[in-house]
Write a protein that holds these residues in place. Structure first.
Motif, PDB file in Angstrom:
ATOM      1  N   GLU A 147     -14.191  31.084  48.535  1.00 53.78           N
ATOM      2  CA  GLU A 147     -14.071  30.566  47.175  1.00 53.78           C
ATOM      3  C   GLU A 147     -15.186  31.146  46.310  1.00 53.78           C
ATOM      4  OE1 GLU A 147     -14.368  26.235  45.103  1.00 53.78           O
ATOM      5  OE2 GLU A 147     -13.232  26.315  46.988  1.00 53.78           O
ATOM      6  N   ARG A 149     -18.032  31.379  43.736  1.00 53.07           N
ATOM      7  CA  ARG A 149     -18.951  30.386  43.171  1.00 53.07           C
ATOM      8  C   ARG A 149     -19.785  30.940  42.018  1.00 53.07           C
ATOM      9  NH1 ARG A 149     -17.097  26.392  43.147  1.00 53.07           N
ATOM     10  NH2 ARG A 149     -19.093  25.542  42.503  1.00 53.07           N
ATOM     11  N   THR A 222     -19.659  28.779  32.152  1.00 49.64           N
ATOM     12  CA  THR A 222     -19.274  27.902  33.244  1.00 49.64           C
ATOM     13  C   THR A 222     -17.752  27.787  33.198  1.00 49.64           C
ATOM     14  OG1 THR A 222     -21.355  26.706  33.168  1.00 49.64           O
ATOM     15  CG2 THR A 222     -19.523  25.614  34.274  1.00 49.64           C
ATOM     16  N   GLY A 225     -14.392  24.004  37.937  1.00 51.78           N
ATOM     17  CA  GLY A 225     -14.870  23.935  39.314  1.00 51.78           C
ATOM     18  C   GLY A 225     -16.329  24.320  39.459  1.00 51.78           C
ATOM     19  N   GLU A 226     -17.102  24.250  38.346  1.00 56.76           N
ATOM     20  CA  GLU A 226     -18.532  24.601  38.388  1.00 56.76           C
ATOM     21  C   GLU A 226     -18.775  26.026  38.876  1.00 56.76           C
ATOM     22  OE1 GLU A 226     -20.983  21.791  40.477  1.00 56.76           O
ATOM     23  OE2 GLU A 226     -20.405  20.126  39.174  1.00 56.76           O
ATOM     24  N   LEU A 228     -20.048  29.591  38.088  1.00 61.31           N
ATOM     25  CA  LEU A 228     -21.012  30.113  37.119  1.00 61.31           C
ATOM     26  C   LEU A 228     -20.833  31.624  36.973  1.00 61.31           C
ATOM     27  CD1 LEU A 228     -24.181  28.233  38.499  1.00 61.31           C
ATOM     28  CD2 LEU A 228     -22.368  27.365  36.982  1.00 61.31           C
TER      29      LEU A 228
ATOM     30  N   THR B 201     -27.686  26.793  34.126  1.00 57.83           N
ATOM     31  CA  THR B 201     -26.595  26.036  34.742  1.00 57.83           C
ATOM     32  C   THR B 201     -26.793  26.067  36.254  1.00 57.83           C
ATOM     33  OG1 THR B 201     -25.261  28.067  34.675  1.00 57.83           O
ATOM     34  CG2 THR B 201     -24.876  26.453  32.938  1.00 57.83           C
ATOM     35  N   SER B 203     -25.003  24.503  40.299  1.00 57.91           N
ATOM     36  CA  SER B 203     -23.964  23.763  41.019  1.00 57.91           C
ATOM     37  C   SER B 203     -24.417  23.540  42.454  1.00 57.91           C
ATOM     38  CB  SER B 203     -22.645  24.547  41.011  1.00 57.91           C
ATOM     39  OG  SER B 203     -21.705  23.919  41.880  1.00 57.91           O
ATOM     40  N   GLN B 205     -22.175  22.583  44.741  1.00 53.23           N
ATOM     41  CA  GLN B 205     -20.956  22.616  45.569  1.00 53.23           C
ATOM     42  C   GLN B 205     -21.132  23.543  46.779  1.00 53.23           C
ATOM     43  OE1 GLN B 205     -17.188  23.148  43.685  1.00 53.23           O
ATOM     44  NE2 GLN B 205     -17.593  21.651  42.067  1.00 53.23           N
ATOM     45  N   LEU B 218     -27.814  29.787  37.271  1.00 55.31           N
ATOM     46  CA  LEU B 218     -28.065  30.892  36.337  1.00 55.31           C
ATOM     47  C   LEU B 218     -29.039  30.403  35.271  1.00 55.31           C
ATOM     48  CD1 LEU B 218     -24.425  32.204  35.654  1.00 55.31           C
ATOM     49  CD2 LEU B 218     -26.193  33.377  36.981  1.00 55.31           C
ATOM     50  N   PHE B 236     -25.798  31.830  49.014  1.00 50.29           N
ATOM     51  CA  PHE B 236     -24.572  32.240  49.712  1.00 50.29           C
ATOM     52  C   PHE B 236     -24.696  33.590  50.409  1.00 50.29           C
ATOM     53  CE2 PHE B 236     -22.642  29.270  46.524  1.00 50.29           C
ATOM     54  CZ  PHE B 236     -22.091  28.380  47.434  1.00 50.29           C
TER      55      PHE B 236
END
Lengths: 334, 334
Positions: A147, A149, A222, A225-226, A228, B201, B203, B205, B218, B236
């Motif tokens: 996915e 991100r 953005t 689904g957040e 970036l 920003t 996340s 997740q 970011l 990641f």
């Protein structure tokens, strides 16, 4: 299928590249679309390639006289939306230089005219057909990095010599919508997600006499689904560099990272790092014609309008120095 | 010169690397700084290298008993500012893990305590001593790319297995201040300019059970003179990648572009593109000691405090979803 071509600014050559393989597609009319723009090379190309194109001073007269099926718009930026709308009103499909509008008001008018028409509409997002970007996008949408991100993109151009129309916001949409539009398109295309907010900054310093032209800009989006995404844009690529543009993307996913750089595609995942063969068997105008004929194509009207909106909202963010939320202007009218 | 070491989290090994060449510098005391943290490897190192270090449960008792000239702080993040302040109050210079404060209130208190002390203070910005970054920074500040207009940076880490303290904002400052601090430091160090605004920003997740830990972020800074800078941060990086971190910077100037990538330094300018030999003849803790002795060193207290402030304001921007202007909190009190 009859074609009319308005203007010789931008990437209209991609149309000519596709025509020899489609002899049933004839260029019926040519109009400069802007005083002083020279259509002579285009006229010569048509004569040499068996197209009996008439030349018109007024593009509206051309549309009325030639009844084209397809209109190619590559005139002055400040008349792009108007030209697209005039074509839709006459029932012609439109293949247009981007951005397809200079302001949000123009974009809304254009979107309404397109919606009423039911015709095919695509912007010249040529980098979707670049072998490296094409291959990377297919890999990402095929799940190669899990996915998505985070996405970082880069558009770096040589400033070189610029025509006078680049110097003013009246005749140039700004560097974010002009140079940045490709990167903004990649972000949406690679993720399959919609934009939610954007913050952008820009500077016109050191533009070597180019008036209002911004030489550097950054955008930070953005998405749903957040997810970036960042865009880095500049006109400072050294004149001696091997290519005009340094175009890059890096997509970071839950299962790997893919990068396009220097025409190469590099994938890093659980199996290590390796290069993917860059290939694209599609051509942008051939693809457009497939869309006209109801077939599958890479750039839809929805893509064209969504990316233009994102470009203009990013520019608005940079102009106003504030975070811009997508959909906020729609809310005022409800 | 007597040393006390608080904590074994973070990059305290850079201190040990520098000690064998300075036999007059003795580790007098060691304290874990956090319940459950194991100082045994550090104690063994001291015994093996001729340092008669006493171990203390309470770091304050250690500071009172050992009267250190220098305190190395690498304990829990949430006590870093407190530990630095306690050291300054006792007249000791401080070499600390970054960020040196978890909140702006802590930072203000720490800055005041440092200002009163007149002592040397530096954060462990180890990447200033990385040969590639060191070489690129010297080239940029030496004028190799003209005036810097745009900087893009990247910090990509493997998530791996993380200690429990990474899971909560009470014990982890957030990914922007922890991972991003290096990149934020580079931006100020490469440009020699001060920050004016930041939008960020983030996340959390897909953090694989790591609680509040943000996996992507970011930041977009504007510095004095309309210099634009971006930071891309993620956790990641694939586990199989050759190095823990993928650290990059790209500085775009009016006369050229310099990039650090994979430990290499690439310069593109009017003469074409070429690689610069990456080298650094300095070591971070040796440099810190030079600063204590009044000599020249790369990381000043002003750098340490300014970068911490930038990290915390970037985090605030991301937490609150708004543009943050540097100096705005100071204005309220005037």
């Amino acid at each position: 299928m009859k074609l009319c071509m308005i203007g010789v600014r931008g990437h209209y050559e991609s149309v000519l590249d596709a025509l020899p393989a489609r002899p049933a597609m004839q260029v019926a009319g040519i109009s400069a679309g802007a005083d002083g723009d020279d259509v002579a090379p285009l006229v010569r190309w048509c004569r040499a390639n068996g197209h009996a194109a008439r030349v018109f001073d007024d593009y509206r007269e051309m549309l009325d006289a030639a009844h084209p099926d397809v209109v190619v718009v590559a005139g002055p930026f400040e008349r792009t939306a108007e030209m697209c709308i005039e074509a839709f009103r006459r029932g012609a499909h439109v293949f247009s230089e981007k951005p397809v509008a200079m302001t949000l008001a123009e974009l809304d008018e254009l979107a309404a005219a397109h919606a009423r028409s039911g015709l095919h509409f695509a912007a010249m997002m040529g980098l979707r057909y670049d072998p490296a970007f094409h291959t990377a996008q297919r890999a990402v949408r095929g799940g190669a990095i899990g996915e998505v991100r985070l996405i970082d993109t880069r558009k770096s151009y040589k400033l070189g010599r610029r025509d006078a129309f680049y110097r003013s916001r009246r005749t140039y949409p700004g560097t974010i919508p002009w140079v940045g539009s490709h990167a903004i398109d990649w972000i949406r295309w690679f993720t399959g997600r919609e934009f939610e907010t954007v913050f952008a900054t820009q500077s016109a310093q050191h533009n070597r006499g180019c008036g209002e032209l911004e030489t550097a800009a950054l955008c930070q989006f953005t998405l749903t689904g957040e997810v970036l995404a960042s865009v880095s844009i500049d006109y400072f690529r050294p004149q001696g560099a091997a290519t005009h543009g340094d175009d890059r993307i890096r997509a970071v996913g839950t299962e790997g990272v893919i990068e396009v750089s220097g025409g190469k595609v590099l994938l890093a995942d659980g199996d290590g790092e390796r290069e993917l063969a860059a290939e694209c068997d599609r051509q942008i105008f051939r693809d457009f014609v497939a869309g006209v004929e109801g077939g599958e194509c890479l750039i839809s009207a929805a893509d064209t309008l969504a990316v233009t909106e994102a470009c203009l909202l990013a520019r608005q963010s940079a102009d106003e120095g504030r975070l811009v939320t997508f959909g906020e202007r729609g809310k005022g009218g409800e």
